[in-house]
Design a protein around this motif. Sequence first.
Motif, PDB file in Angstrom:
ATOM      1  N   CYS A  20      46.773  47.377  46.346  1.00 50.62           N
ATOM      2  CA  CYS A  20      48.016  47.303  46.219  1.00 50.62           C
ATOM      3  C   CYS A  20      48.622  46.430  47.657  1.00 50.62           C
ATOM      4  CB  CYS A  20      49.115  48.455  45.794  1.00 50.62           C
ATOM      5  SG  CYS A  20      50.942  48.326  46.002  1.00 50.62           S
ATOM      6  N   LEU A  21      48.279  47.224  49.065  1.00 50.10           N
ATOM      7  CA  LEU A  21      48.342  46.864  50.282  1.00 50.10           C
ATOM      8  C   LEU A  21      47.953  45.380  50.224  1.00 50.10           C
ATOM      9  CD1 LEU A  21      47.740  50.077  52.181  1.00 50.10           C
ATOM     10  CD2 LEU A  21      49.810  48.851  51.684  1.00 50.10           C
ATOM     11  N   SER A  22      46.738  45.089  49.803  1.00 53.52           N
ATOM     12  CA  SER A  22      45.961  43.895  49.937  1.00 53.52           C
ATOM     13  C   SER A  22      46.758  42.687  49.231  1.00 53.52           C
ATOM     14  CB  SER A  22      44.389  43.827  49.429  1.00 53.52           C
ATOM     15  OG  SER A  22      43.857  44.844  50.340  1.00 53.52           O
ATOM     16  N   PHE A  23      47.326  43.107  47.838  1.00 48.39           N
ATOM     17  CA  PHE A  23      47.932  42.142  47.238  1.00 48.39           C
ATOM     18  C   PHE A  23      49.166  41.799  47.802  1.00 48.39           C
ATOM     19  CE2 PHE A  23      45.199  43.612  43.250  1.00 48.39           C
ATOM     20  CZ  PHE A  23      44.365  42.461  43.343  1.00 48.39           C
ATOM     21  N   THR A  24      49.728  42.828  48.257  1.00 50.07           N
ATOM     22  CA  THR A  24      51.199  42.721  49.175  1.00 50.07           C
ATOM     23  C   THR A  24      50.957  41.851  50.034  1.00 50.07           C
ATOM     24  OG1 THR A  24      51.908  44.610  48.098  1.00 50.07           O
ATOM     25  CG2 THR A  24      53.188  43.743  50.018  1.00 50.07           C
ATOM     26  N   LEU A  25      49.929  41.899  50.899  1.00 57.21           N
ATOM     27  CA  LEU A  25      49.725  41.130  52.456  1.00 57.21           C
ATOM     28  C   LEU A  25      49.228  39.599  51.639  1.00 57.21           C
ATOM     29  CD1 LEU A  25      49.276  41.012  55.273  1.00 57.21           C
ATOM     30  CD2 LEU A  25      46.985  41.714  54.876  1.00 57.21           C
ATOM     31  N   ILE A  26      48.516  39.444  50.926  1.00 55.25           N
ATOM     32  CA  ILE A  26      48.079  38.202  50.348  1.00 55.25           C
ATOM     33  C   ILE A  26      49.329  37.374  50.288  1.00 55.25           C
ATOM     34  CG2 ILE A  26      46.768  36.799  48.874  1.00 55.25           C
ATOM     35  CD1 ILE A  26      44.459  38.972  49.011  1.00 55.25           C
ATOM     36  N   ARG A  36      52.640  33.353  43.906  1.00 57.94           N
ATOM     37  CA  ARG A  36      53.360  34.548  44.659  1.00 57.94           C
ATOM     38  C   ARG A  36      53.694  35.638  43.590  1.00 57.94           C
ATOM     39  NH1 ARG A  36      55.693  34.290  50.117  1.00 57.94           N
ATOM     40  NH2 ARG A  36      56.706  36.051  49.679  1.00 57.94           N
ATOM     41  N   ARG A  37      54.317  35.250  42.437  1.00 55.25           N
ATOM     42  CA  ARG A  37      54.706  36.060  41.359  1.00 55.25           C
ATOM     43  C   ARG A  37      53.438  36.745  40.659  1.00 55.25           C
ATOM     44  NH1 ARG A  37      58.414  31.908  40.316  1.00 55.25           N
ATOM     45  NH2 ARG A  37      57.134  31.047  38.706  1.00 55.25           N
ATOM     46  N   MET A  38      52.419  35.989  40.571  1.00 56.65           N
ATOM     47  CA  MET A  38      51.155  36.660  40.229  1.00 56.65           C
ATOM     48  C   MET A  38      50.607  37.756  41.214  1.00 56.65           C
ATOM     49  SD  MET A  38      49.008  33.324  38.659  1.00 56.65           S
ATOM     50  CE  MET A  38      47.353  34.323  38.460  1.00 56.65           C
ATOM     51  N   PHE A  39      50.680  37.534  42.331  1.00 59.15           N
ATOM     52  CA  PHE A  39      50.350  38.445  43.467  1.00 59.15           C
ATOM     53  C   PHE A  39      51.242  39.577  43.343  1.00 59.15           C
ATOM     54  CE2 PHE A  39      46.964  35.525  44.516  1.00 59.15           C
ATOM     55  CZ  PHE A  39      46.059  36.477  44.955  1.00 59.15           C
ATOM     56  N   ALA A  40      52.476  39.482  43.201  1.00 60.97           N
ATOM     57  CA  ALA A  40      53.250  40.579  43.162  1.00 60.97           C
ATOM     58  C   ALA A  40      53.305  41.342  42.026  1.00 60.97           C
ATOM     59  CB  ALA A  40      54.808  40.020  42.971  1.00 60.97           C
ATOM     60  N   LYS A  41      52.867  40.811  40.508  1.00 62.22           N
ATOM     61  CA  LYS A  41      52.608  41.572  39.465  1.00 62.22           C
ATOM     62  C   LYS A  41      51.093  42.542  39.806  1.00 62.22           C
ATOM     63  CE  LYS A  41      51.820  41.189  34.570  1.00 62.22           C
ATOM     64  NZ  LYS A  41      51.659  40.273  33.612  1.00 62.22           N
ATOM     65  N   ALA A  42      50.318  41.699  40.446  1.00 60.11           N
ATOM     66  CA  ALA A  42      49.060  42.641  40.715  1.00 60.11           C
ATOM     67  C   ALA A  42      49.233  43.757  41.680  1.00 60.11           C
ATOM     68  CB  ALA A  42      48.195  41.746  41.309  1.00 60.11           C
ATOM     69  N   ALA A  43      50.142  43.489  42.480  1.00 64.26           N
ATOM     70  CA  ALA A  43      50.432  44.715  43.524  1.00 64.26           C
ATOM     71  C   ALA A  43      51.256  45.786  42.812  1.00 64.26           C
ATOM     72  CB  ALA A  43      51.313  44.136  44.539  1.00 64.26           C
TER      73      ALA A  43
END
Length: 64
Positions: A20-26, A36-43
């Motif tokens: 969660c932390l990593s996806f948010t940082l990336i 960005r939306r894809m990484f937000a969903k992953a987080a």
Amino acid sequence: MKFTDMDMLQDYEKDARMACLSFTLIQTEIIDPTLRRMFAKAADEAAVSQQKAMNLILSRGDRA
């Protein structure tokens, strides 16, 4: 060394928390809005998984 089910569950909870932390940082480094939306969903999904694991750990009387 022998690992118990609780050890494995606590390790999974930690890994989900770190994901969660990593996806948010990336996400903060990405310019493309779709990516960005894809990484937000992953987080968000990693946070849900972490919450479920934490709740299970706590219901078993242990702390993460």
